[in-house]
Write a protein that holds these residues in place. Structure first.
Motif, mmCIF file in Angstrom:
data_model
loop_
_atom_site.group_PDB
_atom_site.id
_atom_site.type_symbol
_atom_site.label_atom_id
_atom_site.label_comp_id
_atom_site.label_asym_id
_atom_site.label_seq_id
_atom_site.Cartn_x
_atom_site.Cartn_y
_atom_site.Cartn_z
ATOM 1 N N VAL A 204 -13.722 13.532 -5.000
ATOM 2 C CA VAL A 204 -13.057 13.054 -6.217
ATOM 3 C C VAL A 204 -11.649 12.560 -5.913
ATOM 4 O O VAL A 204 -11.307 11.405 -6.199
ATOM 5 C CB VAL A 204 -13.034 14.153 -7.294
ATOM 6 C CG1 VAL A 204 -12.343 13.640 -8.559
ATOM 7 C CG2 VAL A 204 -14.444 14.627 -7.596
ATOM 8 N N ILE A 205 -10.809 13.430 -5.353
ATOM 9 C CA ILE A 205 -9.428 13.010 -5.089
ATOM 10 C C ILE A 205 -9.409 11.865 -4.065
ATOM 11 O O ILE A 205 -8.730 10.850 -4.264
ATOM 12 C CB ILE A 205 -8.573 14.200 -4.606
ATOM 13 C CG1 ILE A 205 -8.470 15.251 -5.717
ATOM 14 C CG2 ILE A 205 -7.185 13.729 -4.177
ATOM 15 C CD1 ILE A 205 -7.688 16.494 -5.325
ATOM 16 N N PHE A 206 -10.160 12.006 -2.982
ATOM 17 C CA PHE A 206 -10.210 10.959 -1.951
ATOM 18 C C PHE A 206 -11.333 9.953 -2.212
ATOM 19 O O PHE A 206 -11.614 9.114 -1.351
ATOM 20 C CB PHE A 206 -10.349 11.586 -0.567
ATOM 21 C CG PHE A 206 -9.049 12.097 -0.002
ATOM 22 C CD1 PHE A 206 -8.342 11.351 0.931
ATOM 23 C CD2 PHE A 206 -8.522 13.315 -0.415
ATOM 24 C CE1 PHE A 206 -7.142 11.813 1.446
ATOM 25 C CE2 PHE A 206 -7.326 13.780 0.089
ATOM 26 C CZ PHE A 206 -6.622 13.035 1.034
ATOM 27 N N ALA A 207 -11.958 10.024 -3.374
ATOM 28 C CA ALA A 207 -12.924 9.012 -3.830
ATOM 29 C C ALA A 207 -14.051 8.761 -2.841
ATOM 30 O O ALA A 207 -14.536 7.641 -2.715
ATOM 31 C CB ALA A 207 -12.192 7.696 -4.133
ATOM 32 N N GLY A 208 -14.467 9.817 -2.126
ATOM 33 C CA GLY A 208 -15.567 9.679 -1.179
ATOM 34 C C GLY A 208 -15.215 8.904 0.077
ATOM 35 O O GLY A 208 -16.117 8.552 0.855
ATOM 36 N N ASP A 209 -13.940 8.618 0.295
ATOM 37 C CA ASP A 209 -13.495 7.912 1.504
ATOM 38 C C ASP A 209 -13.440 8.915 2.648
ATOM 39 O O ASP A 209 -12.400 9.518 2.936
ATOM 40 C CB ASP A 209 -12.135 7.266 1.244
ATOM 41 C CG ASP A 209 -11.612 6.457 2.434
ATOM 42 O OD1 ASP A 209 -12.218 6.524 3.513
ATOM 43 O OD2 ASP A 209 -10.588 5.761 2.256
ATOM 44 N N GLY A 210 -14.582 9.074 3.327
ATOM 45 C CA GLY A 210 -14.688 10.096 4.363
ATOM 46 C C GLY A 210 -13.744 9.885 5.527
ATOM 47 O O GLY A 210 -13.188 10.839 6.073
ATOM 48 N N ALA A 211 -13.547 8.634 5.932
ATOM 49 C CA ALA A 211 -12.694 8.360 7.092
ATOM 50 C C ALA A 211 -11.248 8.760 6.807
ATOM 51 O O ALA A 211 -10.584 9.407 7.636
ATOM 52 C CB ALA A 211 -12.773 6.879 7.453
ATOM 53 N N THR A 212 -10.744 8.364 5.623
ATOM 54 C CA THR A 212 -9.366 8.711 5.276
ATOM 55 C C THR A 212 -9.220 10.216 5.109
ATOM 56 O O THR A 212 -8.240 10.820 5.576
ATOM 57 C CB THR A 212 -8.936 7.991 3.992
ATOM 58 O OG1 THR A 212 -8.998 6.580 4.205
ATOM 59 C CG2 THR A 212 -7.521 8.377 3.581
ATOM 60 N N TYR A 213 -10.204 10.849 4.458
ATOM 61 C CA TYR A 213 -10.142 12.291 4.249
ATOM 62 C C TYR A 213 -10.139 13.037 5.581
ATOM 63 O O TYR A 213 -9.346 13.962 5.788
ATOM 64 C CB TYR A 213 -11.320 12.753 3.401
ATOM 65 C CG TYR A 213 -11.333 14.246 3.157
ATOM 66 C CD1 TYR A 213 -10.547 14.804 2.157
ATOM 67 C CD2 TYR A 213 -12.137 15.091 3.920
ATOM 68 C CE1 TYR A 213 -10.546 16.168 1.933
ATOM 69 C CE2 TYR A 213 -12.141 16.460 3.713
ATOM 70 C CZ TYR A 213 -11.344 16.996 2.710
ATOM 71 O OH TYR A 213 -11.337 18.366 2.504
ATOM 72 N N LYS A 214 -10.978 12.602 6.489
ATOM 73 C CA LYS A 214 -11.067 13.269 7.787
ATOM 74 C C LYS A 214 -9.762 13.131 8.561
ATOM 75 O O LYS A 214 -9.265 14.094 9.166
ATOM 76 C CB LYS A 214 -12.228 12.686 8.588
ATOM 77 C CG LYS A 214 -12.406 13.329 9.958
ATOM 78 C CD LYS A 214 -13.583 12.712 10.707
ATOM 79 C CE LYS A 214 -13.737 13.325 12.097
ATOM 80 N NZ LYS A 214 -14.852 12.699 12.842
ATOM 81 N N SER B 286 -4.149 6.940 7.787
ATOM 82 C CA SER B 286 -4.572 7.472 6.484
ATOM 83 C C SER B 286 -3.486 7.589 5.431
ATOM 84 O O SER B 286 -3.804 7.770 4.244
ATOM 85 C CB SER B 286 -5.193 8.865 6.693
ATOM 86 O OG SER B 286 -4.267 9.745 7.323
ATOM 87 N N ALA B 287 -2.216 7.483 5.794
ATOM 88 C CA ALA B 287 -1.151 7.809 4.840
ATOM 89 C C ALA B 287 -1.121 6.851 3.659
ATOM 90 O O ALA B 287 -0.975 7.279 2.505
ATOM 91 C CB ALA B 287 0.211 7.822 5.546
ATOM 92 N N ASP B 288 -1.253 5.539 3.914
ATOM 93 C CA ASP B 288 -1.134 4.591 2.803
ATOM 94 C C ASP B 288 -2.257 4.781 1.784
ATOM 95 O O ASP B 288 -2.032 4.757 0.566
ATOM 96 C CB ASP B 288 -1.069 3.159 3.309
ATOM 97 C CG ASP B 288 -2.234 2.803 4.217
ATOM 98 O OD1 ASP B 288 -2.966 3.721 4.637
ATOM 99 O OD2 ASP B 288 -2.412 1.607 4.499
ATOM 100 N N LYS B 289 -3.481 5.002 2.264
ATOM 101 C CA LYS B 289 -4.595 5.236 1.337
ATOM 102 C C LYS B 289 -4.448 6.579 0.624
ATOM 103 O O LYS B 289 -4.803 6.723 -0.553
ATOM 104 C CB LYS B 289 -5.923 5.189 2.083
ATOM 105 C CG LYS B 289 -6.298 3.813 2.612
ATOM 106 C CD LYS B 289 -6.560 2.833 1.475
ATOM 107 C CE LYS B 289 -7.808 3.168 0.696
ATOM 108 N NZ LYS B 289 -8.103 2.174 -0.365
#
Length: 630
Positions: A239-249, A275-278
């Protein structure tokens, strides 16, 4: 004074800020605070704008003013600071730009009809110089977001903490600081996780346990009691990272790697860079969602990404021309360009302010090495497909100054003066008077050096005249047929008379000075000889004539700042590029200071570096003669 409910105070706080209100706008909020007995509090936020010498309006600090009741001025500064900080945090969030630490600037009691008001001011230097990049605050967005925060019923403390860490992330948003920004963003994400879980549960009418089952998590196994933590991690990623696995990881790995010390910082920085900007975007979107803002406000707040206001650097490209074994100026390690920037004009279109800058560059190289300017560019964090900005002649006005031949001579003097004067004097009170005169001469020389470095040799003529006259007095002190230290005492008495103080007071002071001089065996001449007859003064006749003309406020000195074009247009420049006139004034100062130093060394019995003094004096006299002829 009455009870505290009737004592009103104003506390003003300031912060350096790249989030700005336009001059005619600001933000005001009126509310009641339970900690103050539900008394009303008024909060105002605005940007201080300063009009410079060219008439340009320039944005400076963010100001937050809080007015309300308190028990004392210290109670007011403590309580009102707590009220003001979220307003500054929200200003940075709305503009998505850095706001610095908010500090108390002043406070005072504002109770009507009070005759004895407590007052406090903390010295915080005003912002000066160039204006950093920034972004204007849209007041309707500020009003909507702040109202939503102060009226938030659910998880307000969590959202407030997330906003604070978002503010800290913006402060660290610069090239090389991504890992620090990400550290705060991750803490914000962790603060928001529980609030998001509860928000989902409320909006869908399910329990947290029901939500956990949707993620196939076991909630009733005593051997696996951490299902709420696992649920939080799933919601954070989905939810917070909107399913963006690469950025979350990448963000999760960088956070854990830094927090637990299991990664080298270069690896943390590399993952943060990915990952910081996203992560900024995801945290911002989540906060906006939890504030339950209308769609149009949400879309407007998401329009701009985080503004990096710290990474911009100016880069000059060119070539060093000419032969020299070492292209550096004497006394310097490397060839370099000394850069001075100033604001020429500010053009405003609605809420957009465009600043035009003037760049003045002083080339510090060997006298035989020149410089060719090929171009100037801005570098920084590139956003939205931007490329490095190349400045054209229309963007910036550039004055390229070559190094004055006399500057190395100027810089060589004070080390000789300090080395010699540190020996002090043991010649009693009369010697102390002469030593103070020597120190004042060194101060005159330093002022001349500062003015010449700033491109103002005309203005350096006045302290040059004072320095030369002081050197003449030391010449008189060491005259074998003269009164020696009596010249210093006579100079002191002359200064006393010039003050125009009470006659009786002056007479008594003169008598005391004369008695002390007599006790030391110092003969004080009744009149000082004319200093213009000394060798040092006569050797600098041209410079002294210009200085006397300038001190009288006559016309000639004004012409030295003016130029006329072929069509008769006259322009006036505050500063002058190096050239023969600068060399003449600078070398005259070197000559006067070192001649004074030689006489002072003889008078006080100082040892010193006579070889170095003679060498510098010889070069200064040669350059002085050639520059005067030029």
């Amino acid at each position: 004074m009455g009870d505290h409910s009737q004592r009103e105070f104003v506390v003003v706080l300031r912060a350096s800020s790249s989030a700005r209100f336009v001059p005619e706008e600001g933000y005001e909020l009126n509310l009641t605070v339970p900690d103050l007995g539900d008394a009303p509090v008024r909060i105002r936020a605005f940007t201080r704008w300063l009009t410079d010498e060219r008439g340009n309006q320039l944005p400076r600090e963010l100001t937050v003013e809080v007015r309300g009741v308190a028990e004392s001025i210290d109670d007011a500064t403590a309580r009102f600071s707590t009220i003001a900080h979220p307003i500054a945090s929200m200003a940075g969030f709305v503009a998505n730009a850095q706001v610095g630490p908010l500090e108390v600037h002043l406070a005072y009691e504002s109770t009507p009809d009070s005759e004895d008001r407590a007052f406090l001011e903390v010295f915080i230097p005003d912002e000066r110089g160039l204006v950093r990049e920034g972004r204007m605050i849209e007041v309707p967005l500020m009003e909507a977001a702040t109202r939503a925060l102060v009226t938030l019923d659910n998880d307000s403390p969590r959202v407030s903490r997330a906003l604070r860490h978002y503010e800290l992330a913006l402060r660290n948003w610069h090239v090389g600081g991504e890992w620090l920004a990400l550290a705060h963003l991750w803490i914000a994400a962790e603060n928001l996780t529980k609030a998001v879980v509860r928000d989902i549960s409320r909006s869908r009418g399910v329990t947290e346990e029901d939500l956990a089952h949707e993620y196939d998590l076991v909630t009733d196994d005593p051997a696996r009691p951490r299902w709420k933590d696992l649920l939080g991690a799933r919601v954070r990623a989905d939810v917070i990272f909107a399913g963006d696995g690469a950025t979350y990881k990448a963000a999760s790995g960088a956070s854990n790697g830094m927090e637990h010390g299991i990664w080298e910082l270069d690896r943390v920085a590399a993952e943060a860079l990915k990952s910081a900007d996203k992560t900024f975007e995801y945290i911002r979107r989540t906060i906006i969602h939890l504030l339950k803002l209308p769609d149009d406000i949400r879309d407007a707040l998401m329009k701009h990404g985080p503004k990096d206001v710290q990474s911009r650097r100016k880069v000059i490209r060119g070539a060093l021309l000419g032969f020299a074994q070492d292209p550096a100026m004497e006394g310097e390690l490397y060839p370099r360009v000394e850069w001075h920037s100033s604001i020429n004009s500010v053009d405003r279109t609605d809420r957009v302010f465009k600043l035009s800058e003037i760049e003045r560059m002083t080339v510090r190289t060997h006298p035989d090495v020149g410089f060719r300017l090929d171009g100037i560019e801005f570098r920084g964090r590139l956003e939205n497909g931007e490329t490095t900005v190349q400045l054209s002649d229309e963007d910036v006005s550039v004055d390229t100054w070559s190094t004055s031949s006399s500057e190395a001579l100027l810089r060589s003097v004070m080390p000789l003066v300090n080395q010699t004067m540190e020996q002090g004097t043991r010649l009693g009170r009369s010697g102390a008077v002469a030593f103070k005169m020597c120190g004042q001469a060194a101060a005159y020389f330093h002022a001349i050096e500062v003015l010449i470095t700033a491109g103002q040799p005309v203005e350096a003529l006045l302290p040059l005249r004072a320095l030369t006259m002081m050197a003449g007095r030391f010449e008189q002190m060491t005259d074998p047929s003269g009164p020696g230290l009596g010249v210093a005492i006579a100079t002191e008495l002359e200064s006393l008379d010039a003050l125009g103080a009470d006659v009786d007071l002056t007479s008594g002071k003169r008598e005391a000075i004369m008695q002390l001089a007599d006790a030391e065996g110092v003969t004080v001449p009744p009149l000082l000889q004319d200093v213009t007859s000394t060798s040092i003064y006569r050797s600098l006749t041209a410079e002294m004539g210009l200085a006397a003309e300038g001190s009288a406020g006559l016309y000639l000195s004004a012409t030295l700042h003016s130029t006329a074009s072929s069509d008769g247009e006259v322009t006036f420049e505050l500063t002058q590029p190096p050239g023969p006139f600068t060399d003449m004034v600078a070398t005259a100062a070197v000559i006067a200071m070192l001649e004074l130093l030689r006489h002072a060394a003889e008078l006080f019995g100082w040892s010193g570096p006579p070889g170095e003094v003679d060498d510098v004096l010889g070069r200064a006299r040669a350059l002085n003669e050639s520059s005067a002829a030029g």
